[in-house]
Design an enzyme around this catalytic site. Structure first.
Site, PDB file in Angstrom:
ATOM      1  N   ASN A  14      13.268  36.423  11.702  1.00  0.00           N
ATOM      2  CA  ASN A  14      13.780  36.297  10.430  1.00  0.00           C
ATOM      3  C   ASN A  14      11.913  36.545   9.258  1.00  0.00           C
ATOM      4  O   ASN A  14      11.461  35.730   9.507  1.00  0.00           O
ATOM      5  CB  ASN A  14      14.412  35.566  10.013  1.00  0.00           C
ATOM      6  CG  ASN A  14      15.141  36.566   8.988  1.00  0.00           C
ATOM      7  OD1 ASN A  14      15.777  37.790   8.707  1.00  0.00           O
ATOM      8  ND2 ASN A  14      15.444  35.639   7.814  1.00  0.00           N
ATOM      9  N   HIS A  58      11.893  36.568   5.448  1.00  0.00           N
ATOM     10  CA  HIS A  58      12.641  36.407   3.758  1.00  0.00           C
ATOM     11  C   HIS A  58      11.787  35.927   2.986  1.00  0.00           C
ATOM     12  O   HIS A  58      10.470  35.684   2.707  1.00  0.00           O
ATOM     13  CB  HIS A  58      13.333  34.915   4.308  1.00  0.00           C
ATOM     14  CG  HIS A  58      14.402  34.345   2.317  1.00  0.00           C
ATOM     15  ND1 HIS A  58      14.960  35.095   2.214  1.00  0.00           N
ATOM     16  CD2 HIS A  58      13.573  34.185   1.417  1.00  0.00           C
ATOM     17  CE1 HIS A  58      15.460  34.876   1.215  1.00  0.00           C
ATOM     18  NE2 HIS A  58      14.559  33.997   0.979  1.00  0.00           N
ATOM     19  N   SER A 101       8.192  34.809   3.730  1.00  0.00           N
ATOM     20  CA  SER A 101       8.060  34.212   4.752  1.00  0.00           C
ATOM     21  C   SER A 101       8.333  34.653   5.992  1.00  0.00           C
ATOM     22  O   SER A 101      10.110  35.587   6.481  1.00  0.00           O
ATOM     23  CB  SER A 101       8.928  32.366   4.989  1.00  0.00           C
ATOM     24  OG  SER A 101       8.568  32.179   3.636  1.00  0.00           O
ATOM     25  N   ASP A 141      18.372  30.816   6.348  1.00  0.00           N
ATOM     26  CA  ASP A 141      17.010  30.980   5.782  1.00  0.00           C
ATOM     27  C   ASP A 141      16.477  29.398   5.492  1.00  0.00           C
ATOM     28  O   ASP A 141      15.506  29.689   4.943  1.00  0.00           O
ATOM     29  CB  ASP A 141      16.601  31.808   3.673  1.00  0.00           C
ATOM     30  CG  ASP A 141      17.384  33.021   3.845  1.00  0.00           C
ATOM     31  OD1 ASP A 141      16.843  34.209   5.048  1.00  0.00           O
ATOM     32  OD2 ASP A 141      18.253  33.400   3.200  1.00  0.00           O
TER      33      ASP A 141
HETATM   34  C1  GAR Z   1      12.492  43.458   2.251  1.00  0.00           C
HETATM   35  O1  GAR Z   1      11.387  42.780   2.223  1.00  0.00           O
HETATM   36  C2  GAR Z   1      12.840  41.356   3.734  1.00  0.00           C
HETATM   37  O2  GAR Z   1      12.145  40.121   2.678  1.00  0.00           O
HETATM   38  C3  GAR Z   1      14.337  41.516   2.885  1.00  0.00           C
HETATM   39  O3  GAR Z   1      15.041  42.403   3.145  1.00  0.00           O
HETATM   40  C4  GAR Z   1      14.148  43.504   2.763  1.00  0.00           C
HETATM   41  C5  GAR Z   1      14.321  44.655   3.748  1.00  0.00           C
HETATM   42  O4  GAR Z   1      13.273  45.705   3.452  1.00  0.00           O
HETATM   43  N1  GAR Z   1      15.138  40.351   4.155  1.00  0.00           N
HETATM   44  C6  GAR Z   1      15.885  39.088   2.808  1.00  0.00           C
HETATM   45  O5  GAR Z   1      16.708  39.728   1.684  1.00  0.00           O
HETATM   46  C7  GAR Z   1      16.215  38.911   4.577  1.00  0.00           C
HETATM   47  N2  GAR Z   1      17.797  37.217   3.952  1.00  0.00           N
HETATM   48  P1  GAR Z   1      12.748  47.219   4.496  1.00  0.00           P
HETATM   49  O6  GAR Z   1      14.261  47.035   4.980  1.00  0.00           O
HETATM   50  O7  GAR Z   1      12.419  48.470   4.137  1.00  0.00           O
HETATM   51  O8  GAR Z   1      12.602  46.669   5.602  1.00  0.00           O
END
Ligand code: GAR
Length: 214
Positions: A109, A111, A138, A147
């Protein structure tokens, strides 16, 4: 080395998916994406996958009576593609312990915080509100704790005095698109494993805060 099969789970824009698509295309990652699965039919990441000729599946959580029922169906769909690695790339769902257990050691994942800080949502605003000097992202192995699994890599960005959640998110995204393909590359080269709740890279236990990038 046999190329790995990757399944990517998304809920939204899929910019991290795009970085991994590009990493596979360039040869950085020794593998290919067998399928992209979204819980949302309108996720733009599905368009990115189609443009790259990658198989897509939509599994809408609203069609299921419970989280368990959804996660059981999701595990079945994932397993149809026999992945070596499952990549959560903005998949905005809490996973049941049962699902996590099925893919233990082969689910990653990303985060947007310097874990263990700011698990959950609104991480950029929370870092600003706390007057933190730095923030970041991370990549970690997924365990039952939300997470909370072993961190593999962290990248840091400075929080400036005039920072907004939007500007901070943009800076963090730049780092995300570098470190996520890098971690998938390591996994594809069989250099990265999860052992006894630790990440192990090149036979070395990764420290709790992960490897610092760069
Ligand atoms: C990213 O910023 C990722 O880190 C976050 O969602 C976004 C997805 O962007 N993930 C979380 O918050 C997970 N807890 P993307 O669809 O453009 O890759």
């Amino acid at each position: 080395m046999t190329p790995i099969r990757i399944v990517v789970l998304i809920s939204g824009s899929g910019s991290n998916l795009q970085a991994i698509i590009d990493g596979c295309k360039s040869g950085q990652i020794n593998g290919s994406i067998a399928a992209v699965i979204s819980n949302k039919a309108d996720a733009y990441g599905l368009t990115r996958a189609k443009l790259a000729d990658i198989h897509t599946e939509v599994l809408d959580h609203k069609a299921f009576a419970s989280r368990d029922a959804y996660d059981n169906a999701l595990a079945d769909v994932i397993n149809q593609f026999s992945p070596d690695l499952v990549v959560l790339a903005g998949f905005m769902r809490i996973l049941t312990p049962d699902l996590v257990q099925k893919f233990k050691g082969k689910m990653l994942n990303i985060h947007p915080s310097l874990l263990p800080k700011y698990q959950g949502l609104n991480t950029h605003q929370r870092a600003i509100d706390a007057n933190d000097a730095e923030h970041g992202v991370s990549v970690h192995f997924v365990t039952e704790e939300l997470d909370g699994g072993p961190v593999i890599v962290q990248a840091k960005v400075a929080i400036e005095s005039n920072e907004t959640a939007q500007s901070l998110a943009e800076k963090v995204h730049v780092q995300e698109h570098v470190i996520y393909p890098l971690v998938v590359q390591w996994f594809s080269e069989h250099r990265l494993t999860m052992e006894a709740e630790h990440a192990v890279l090149d036979n070395q236990v990764v420290p709790a805060q992960g490897v610092n990038y760069p």
